[in-house]
Design an enzyme around this catalytic site. Sequence first.
Site, PDB file in Angstrom:
ATOM      1  N   ARG A 149       0.837  -1.210   0.000  1.00  0.00           N
ATOM      2  CA  ARG A 149       0.000   0.000   0.000  1.00  0.00           C
ATOM      3  C   ARG A 149       0.866   1.253   0.000  1.00  0.00           C
ATOM      4  O   ARG A 149       0.552   2.249  -0.656  1.00  0.00           O
ATOM      5  CB  ARG A 149      -0.918  -0.004   1.230  1.00  0.00           C
ATOM      6  CG  ARG A 149      -1.940  -1.133   1.236  1.00  0.00           C
ATOM      7  CD  ARG A 149      -2.690  -1.173   2.561  1.00  0.00           C
ATOM      8  NE  ARG A 149      -3.531  -2.371   2.624  1.00  0.00           N
ATOM      9  CZ  ARG A 149      -3.640  -3.164   3.674  1.00  0.00           C
ATOM     10  NH1 ARG A 149      -2.967  -2.912   4.779  1.00  0.00           N
ATOM     11  NH2 ARG A 149      -4.433  -4.217   3.645  1.00  0.00           N
ATOM     12  N   CYS A 276      -3.567 -13.263  -3.827  1.00  0.00           N
ATOM     13  CA  CYS A 276      -3.273 -13.719  -2.469  1.00  0.00           C
ATOM     14  C   CYS A 276      -3.498 -15.217  -2.318  1.00  0.00           C
ATOM     15  O   CYS A 276      -3.551 -15.720  -1.198  1.00  0.00           O
ATOM     16  CB  CYS A 276      -4.116 -12.956  -1.456  1.00  0.00           C
ATOM     17  SG  CYS A 276      -5.901 -13.171  -1.666  1.00  0.00           S
TER      18      CYS A 276
END
Length: 332
Positions: A149, A276
């Site tokens: 992020r 993921c």
Amino acid sequence: RFDEAFWRRKLQWAWDYRKSVMDPADLDACRVIFGEADAFPGLTVDKFHDLLSVQVLSVGMENLQDLLLPALVDILRQDGQPIRGVFLRNDVALRAKEGLPQGKGWYPLPGETPPDSPVVEIVENGVKYLVDVENGQKTGFFLDQKYNRRAVGRLAAGKTVLDCFTHTGSFALNAAKGGAKRVTAVDVSQFAVDCAAENARKNGLDGVMDCVCANVFDLLPQLAEQPRKYDFIILDPPAFTKSRRTIHNAMTGYKEINYRAMKLLPRGGYLATCSCSHFASEALFVKMLRDAARDAGVQLRQIEARQQCADHPILWGVEETNYLKFFIFQVV
């Protein structure tokens, strides 16, 4: 000897590792125990400021939890961490395979009264979030993308950003805080969208961030029929496969959204994309990206290839610990 001193040493090593590999400010919200990677198979412990959120997924760890959890709280408190409670998130179907019941609730620390609320505020990369350890997904918040992020935030200045599968808005918020001109955060869950909007208000970023409830698979083709307006697209989908049997369908889904994003971006635009799922291996994911770029008629210039944050260490020889693939590209 597998006595209390043995287990306490192992807990101390896990915490010392986090202090070594992470910035001090990032220890406020981090994964303290990552299962097999910390030699605690079936145990996950996430620290959200002064709460610990715990999942126990194996009989071995279940039998040891009354030794492990008070000892871990003691280690953290002795290091100046103000832990006020431990919440068990054992509402996981996997426990049934171990013959364990499902449920959730406060762990009774000896001589202590459980906290009144399971909600706590954390700060990650300078962004504030409310985390509900009782009702949030998994342990309450996804910590593994912390530095990814941050990488998106560094790149977002002045750009018009589309954050797909935003969940509670973490990538969108980092982009907005990084100086993006405009950010659109999209998720199929109205509850998630509402959380993202509240997080934007909490951080004073609602002036540059729109939150939209939509199915990304439907939205991306619709956007293709409009003038191009995004120059940075983020794809952070949930795991499309949790078994080997569904890998083919999962890769088809990954290719669809990546192909659509590449077609939407102008030359010089940016794409952050990830998976993921452990079963969607890096080799399969890279092949999918190459195929999507070929079909979209674009070339990708790789800026970064990243993995999960260091508090989710990868233990060589245990493939399941190596699960997150994250790439940032420029479309050229």
